[in-house]
Design a protein around this motif. Structure first.
Motif, PDB file in Angstrom:
ATOM      1  N   ASP A 367      -5.210 -14.245   1.697  1.00  0.00           N
ATOM      2  CA  ASP A 367      -5.708 -13.015   1.060  1.00  0.00           C
ATOM      3  C   ASP A 367      -5.895 -11.921   2.096  1.00  0.00           C
ATOM      4  OD1 ASP A 367      -6.291 -13.798  -1.826  1.00  0.00           O
ATOM      5  OD2 ASP A 367      -7.150 -15.448  -0.679  1.00  0.00           O
ATOM      6  N   LEU A 368      -6.032 -12.342   3.344  1.00  0.00           N
ATOM      7  CA  LEU A 368      -6.214 -11.391   4.443  1.00  0.00           C
ATOM      8  C   LEU A 368      -5.787 -12.096   5.726  1.00  0.00           C
ATOM      9  CD1 LEU A 368      -7.562  -8.749   5.635  1.00  0.00           C
ATOM     10  CD2 LEU A 368      -9.648 -10.098   5.850  1.00  0.00           C
ATOM     11  N   ALA A 395       5.004   1.774  11.229  1.00  0.00           N
ATOM     12  CA  ALA A 395       5.291   1.073  12.487  1.00  0.00           C
ATOM     13  C   ALA A 395       5.464  -0.436  12.277  1.00  0.00           C
ATOM     14  CB  ALA A 395       4.181   1.341  13.490  1.00  0.00           C
ATOM     15  N   LEU A 396       4.911  -0.958  11.179  1.00  0.00           N
ATOM     16  CA  LEU A 396       5.078  -2.393  10.905  1.00  0.00           C
ATOM     17  C   LEU A 396       6.514  -2.714  10.473  1.00  0.00           C
ATOM     18  CD1 LEU A 396       1.741  -3.053   8.968  1.00  0.00           C
ATOM     19  CD2 LEU A 396       2.397  -4.071  11.157  1.00  0.00           C
ATOM     20  N   GLN A 397       7.262  -1.697  10.104  1.00  0.00           N
ATOM     21  CA  GLN A 397       8.689  -1.838   9.771  1.00  0.00           C
ATOM     22  C   GLN A 397       8.958  -2.950   8.761  1.00  0.00           C
ATOM     23  OE1 GLN A 397      11.329  -1.481  13.434  1.00  0.00           O
ATOM     24  NE2 GLN A 397       9.309  -1.877  14.328  1.00  0.00           N
ATOM     25  N   GLY A 398       8.157  -2.951   7.697  1.00  0.00           N
ATOM     26  CA  GLY A 398       8.406  -3.898   6.606  1.00  0.00           C
ATOM     27  C   GLY A 398       7.624  -5.182   6.731  1.00  0.00           C
ATOM     28  N   PHE A 399       6.932  -5.401   7.844  1.00  0.00           N
ATOM     29  CA  PHE A 399       6.153  -6.629   7.982  1.00  0.00           C
ATOM     30  C   PHE A 399       4.876  -6.491   7.163  1.00  0.00           C
ATOM     31  CE2 PHE A 399       2.836  -9.175  10.166  1.00  0.00           C
ATOM     32  CZ  PHE A 399       3.401 -10.427  10.008  1.00  0.00           C
ATOM     33  N   GLY A 400       4.643  -7.426   6.271  1.00  0.00           N
ATOM     34  CA  GLY A 400       3.429  -7.344   5.452  1.00  0.00           C
ATOM     35  C   GLY A 400       3.351  -8.531   4.523  1.00  0.00           C
ATOM     36  N   PRO A 401       3.186  -9.733   5.083  1.00  0.00           N
ATOM     37  CA  PRO A 401       3.135 -10.921   4.225  1.00  0.00           C
ATOM     38  C   PRO A 401       1.900 -10.936   3.334  1.00  0.00           C
ATOM     39  CG  PRO A 401       2.610 -11.488   6.526  1.00  0.00           C
ATOM     40  CD  PRO A 401       3.068 -10.065   6.514  1.00  0.00           C
ATOM     41  N   ALA A 402       0.839 -10.230   3.768  1.00  0.00           N
ATOM     42  CA  ALA A 402      -0.447 -10.201   3.041  1.00  0.00           C
ATOM     43  C   ALA A 402      -1.201  -8.989   3.585  1.00  0.00           C
ATOM     44  CB  ALA A 402      -1.212 -11.491   3.342  1.00  0.00           C
ATOM     45  N   PRO A 403      -2.288  -8.580   2.947  1.00  0.00           N
ATOM     46  CA  PRO A 403      -3.101  -7.523   3.566  1.00  0.00           C
ATOM     47  C   PRO A 403      -3.471  -7.964   4.983  1.00  0.00           C
ATOM     48  CG  PRO A 403      -3.859  -7.968   1.341  1.00  0.00           C
ATOM     49  CD  PRO A 403      -2.831  -9.025   1.647  1.00  0.00           C
ATOM     50  N   LEU A 404      -3.354  -7.059   5.931  1.00  0.00           N
ATOM     51  CA  LEU A 404      -3.583  -7.484   7.316  1.00  0.00           C
ATOM     52  C   LEU A 404      -4.426  -6.469   8.079  1.00  0.00           C
ATOM     53  CD1 LEU A 404      -1.525  -5.835   9.487  1.00  0.00           C
ATOM     54  CD2 LEU A 404       0.163  -7.159   8.221  1.00  0.00           C
ATOM     55  N   PHE A 444      -6.062  -1.475   9.434  1.00  0.00           N
ATOM     56  CA  PHE A 444      -5.735  -2.263   8.235  1.00  0.00           C
ATOM     57  C   PHE A 444      -4.458  -1.761   7.581  1.00  0.00           C
ATOM     58  CE2 PHE A 444      -6.064  -2.692   3.588  1.00  0.00           C
ATOM     59  CZ  PHE A 444      -6.272  -4.063   3.462  1.00  0.00           C
ATOM     60  N   TYR A 445      -3.731  -2.693   6.974  1.00  0.00           N
ATOM     61  CA  TYR A 445      -2.581  -2.300   6.158  1.00  0.00           C
ATOM     62  C   TYR A 445      -2.407  -3.273   5.000  1.00  0.00           C
ATOM     63  CZ  TYR A 445       2.110  -1.618   4.438  1.00  0.00           C
ATOM     64  OH  TYR A 445       3.167  -1.412   3.609  1.00  0.00           O
ATOM     65  N   SER A 446      -2.125  -2.693   3.844  1.00  0.00           N
ATOM     66  CA  SER A 446      -1.747  -3.530   2.713  1.00  0.00           C
ATOM     67  C   SER A 446      -0.633  -2.827   1.974  1.00  0.00           C
ATOM     68  CB  SER A 446      -2.948  -3.735   1.793  1.00  0.00           C
ATOM     69  OG  SER A 446      -2.503  -4.305   0.585  1.00  0.00           O
ATOM     70  N   SER A 447       0.334  -3.581   1.531  1.00  0.00           N
ATOM     71  CA  SER A 447       1.439  -2.940   0.806  1.00  0.00           C
ATOM     72  C   SER A 447       0.998  -2.604  -0.621  1.00  0.00           C
ATOM     73  CB  SER A 447       2.655  -3.852   0.792  1.00  0.00           C
ATOM     74  OG  SER A 447       2.309  -5.051   0.156  1.00  0.00           O
ATOM     75  N   LYS A 448      -0.180  -3.072  -1.017  1.00  0.00           N
ATOM     76  CA  LYS A 448      -0.674  -2.772  -2.371  1.00  0.00           C
ATOM     77  C   LYS A 448      -1.084  -1.299  -2.479  1.00  0.00           C
ATOM     78  CE  LYS A 448      -2.172  -7.450  -3.145  1.00  0.00           C
ATOM     79  NZ  LYS A 448      -3.286  -8.254  -2.678  1.00  0.00           N
ATOM     80  N   ALA A 449      -1.434  -0.880  -3.673  1.00  0.00           N
ATOM     81  CA  ALA A 449      -1.683   0.547  -3.941  1.00  0.00           C
ATOM     82  C   ALA A 449      -2.711   1.188  -3.017  1.00  0.00           C
ATOM     83  CB  ALA A 449      -2.115   0.717  -5.391  1.00  0.00           C
ATOM     84  N   GLU A 450      -3.726   0.393  -2.598  1.00  0.00           N
ATOM     85  CA  GLU A 450      -4.794   1.004  -1.798  1.00  0.00           C
ATOM     86  C   GLU A 450      -4.387   1.270  -0.352  1.00  0.00           C
ATOM     87  OE1 GLU A 450      -4.937  -2.008  -3.145  1.00  0.00           O
ATOM     88  OE2 GLU A 450      -5.743  -3.487  -1.760  1.00  0.00           O
ATOM     89  N   GLN A 451      -3.105   1.031  -0.015  1.00  0.00           N
ATOM     90  CA  GLN A 451      -2.694   1.213   1.368  1.00  0.00           C
ATOM     91  C   GLN A 451      -2.926   2.649   1.857  1.00  0.00           C
ATOM     92  OE1 GLN A 451       1.360   0.203   0.548  1.00  0.00           O
ATOM     93  NE2 GLN A 451       2.038   2.063   1.503  1.00  0.00           N
ATOM     94  N   LYS A 452      -3.012   2.771   3.173  1.00  0.00           N
ATOM     95  CA  LYS A 452      -3.379   4.067   3.748  1.00  0.00           C
ATOM     96  C   LYS A 452      -2.201   5.025   3.945  1.00  0.00           C
ATOM     97  CE  LYS A 452      -6.099   4.733   6.858  1.00  0.00           C
ATOM     98  NZ  LYS A 452      -6.854   5.074   7.981  1.00  0.00           N
TER      99      LYS A 452
END
Ligand code: F6P
Ligand code: MG
Length: 453
Positions: A367-368, A395-404, A444-452
């Motif tokens: 989850d995180l 800068a993560l260039q597509g990396f985002g297996p989960a909110p991180l 923090f980064y999340s690909s979900k809607a709340e991302q920055k």
């Protein structure tokens, strides 16, 4: 993989020692040879121990290992080509393919070499070659040349370890009665203790003592202004929504911690993980460590178990009680330790989905994911010469297996996600703000809607 020295599709070049005077250049020129010299000295100092344990064979192994390491130091200092690995360890083939790929990018004219190739690659390669030199020389193949420094770092931080354990015990003893706001405050403090624990790595100091001497809790207020990006509210919201979701779906909340250094930093990570579990914010914590000795002070499976044993065995009531609690978290499967060869390869994390799909899929179950430290940050953002205002997500260039979230003190000259003008202001006051280890980010980064971004 992108060419090392040009911007391709908006992705800037990798940091490299080819830029004379850059931090990468100074690291390859000065700090890496210093680390290698210390490694050689440590092996030499342990000659008698090897003799006692293995007789003449131990002495031969010591000599040959030192020979291989001195040869590598010479290759580094004279900018010789990077050469393929010759051991038969599981990941050797992968390293050699990585070299071939880089060689193709360089073309026929120029070899992949210590000063001309990406800094991230050659620095990782050095630690893998140290491992090779030992591995090729049984009976000392398994000797962890950084063990003494890691052990010392732990013992020299004892006072701070006791303070933080006493603090945790105080929270735990009353945890059921805490309001959500109080939980949030404790969470914030322990997140920051874990963040600043990252000051204590032994790679930036080329192996010199860098242990925690002051009270980690008392220092937090004065350290607050040094956190350049602080997304802890987003991290908290992620945990709370994971908890709500888990309640309605009758599932569990899992937090992964991609560990960095042993010693005081590891204790701060374990304290944070303990709080996550005892507060019910998480039901499971997966720790990810290194499968070989790495960047001087990084955590291996042995360091992880050893730290818990030492905490249990401490002559201090709270510390020992907490050590036993950690042991039972492991026994009950609430905590688990994992390692994967990808963490000790030179890849940027955006390569993970393609090059280590099993690890990527595993992280997707969290989850995180908390990424500790500077090297993990460099790998998250590809160790590239990004503009400081580029978004972390970009800068993560597509990396985002989960909110991180990255918890990192800055020790290398790469930093993204700053406000316009923020970097310029820092540079004007403190030109080495990115490398002096004084500043930090909770990013923090999340690909979900709340991302920055
Ligand atoms: O440049 C400093 C350095 O050696 C980097 O290569 C590396 O990123 C860092 O130290 C290690 O720090 P950490 O333990 O926080 O990853
Ligand atoms: Mg480290």
């Amino acid at each position: 993989m992108m060419a090392a020295d040009q911007t391709v599709h908006g992705v800037p070049p990798s940091l490299s020692a080819k830029v004379v005077g850059s931090f990468a250049y100074l690291t390859v020129r000065d700090r890496l040879p210093t680390i290698l010299t210390k490694v050689i000295d440590t092996i030499h100092r342990n000659k008698n121990k090897f003799f006692e344990e293995y007789g003449e064979e131990g002495i031969q192994a010591e000599k040959q290992t030192i020979g291989l390491l001195s040869k590598m130091r010479n290759e580094l200092q004279t900018d010789k080509p990077v050469i393929p690995l010759t051991d038969s360890l599981q990941d050797a083939e992968c390293w050699n393919q990585y070299l071939q790929k880089h060689q193709k990018l360089h073309g026929d004219q120029e070899s992949v070499s210590w000063f001309k190739s990406p800094w991230l690659y050659v620095e990782c390669y050095m630690y893998r070659r140290i491992h090779e030199a030992l591995w090729l020389n049984p009976p000392i193949s398994d000797y962890d040349v950084f063990n003494e420094g890691k052990t010392q770092g732990f013992f020299e931080s004892q006072q701070a370890v006791m303070t933080i354990c006493t603090h945790l015990e105080g929270i735990n003893s009353n945890i059921e009665n805490l309001s959500k706001n109080q939980l949030f405050e404790h969470f914030n403090k322990l997140l920051q203790v874990s963040l600043w624990g990252n000051k204590c790595d032994l790679s930036i100091s080329a192996g010199q003592d860098n242990s925690q001497k002051t009270s980690p809790i008392d220092s937090l207020v004065s350290l607050q202004p040094l956190i350049l990006v602080n997304d802890s509210n987003a991290v908290w919201s992620t945990l709370i929504s994971a908890q709500t979701h888990a309640r309605s779906e009758k599932t569990t909340v899992r937090v992964d911690i991609v560990l960095d250094n042993a010693g005081f930093e590891l204790v701060t990570d374990l304290v944070l993980a303990d709080f996550l579990v005892s507060s019910g914010l998480a039901h499971e914590v997966h720790f990810h460590g290194k499968s070989i000795p790495w960047f001087v002070s990084d955590v291996t499976a042995h360091d992880f178990q050893w730290t818990i044993q030492q905490t249990m065995a401490a002559n201090h009531k709270c510390m020992s009680k907490i050590g036993y609690q950690w042991k039972s978290h492991l026994k009950d499967g609430v905590w688990s330790y994992h390692d994967h060869p990808f963490w000790t390869q030179p890849h940027e994390f955006c390569d993970m989905a393609a090059d280590a799909p099993d690890l990527y899929a595993n992280l997707q179950g969290a989850d995180l994911v908390l990424f500790k430290g500077d090297l993990n940050y460099r790998k998250l953002v590809g160790d590239r010469d990004w503009d400081h205002t580029v978004g972390f997500g970009t800068a993560l260039q597509g990396f985002g297996p989960a909110p991180l979230c990255s918890l990192r003190t800055l020790k290398a000259n790469v930093q993204v996600g700053l406000q316009p003008g923020q970097a310029e202001k820092l540079t004007s006051h403190e030109p080495d703000w990115m490398t002096c280890g004084k500043y930090a980010v909770i990013q923090f980064y999340s690909s979900k809607a709340e991302q920055k971004d």
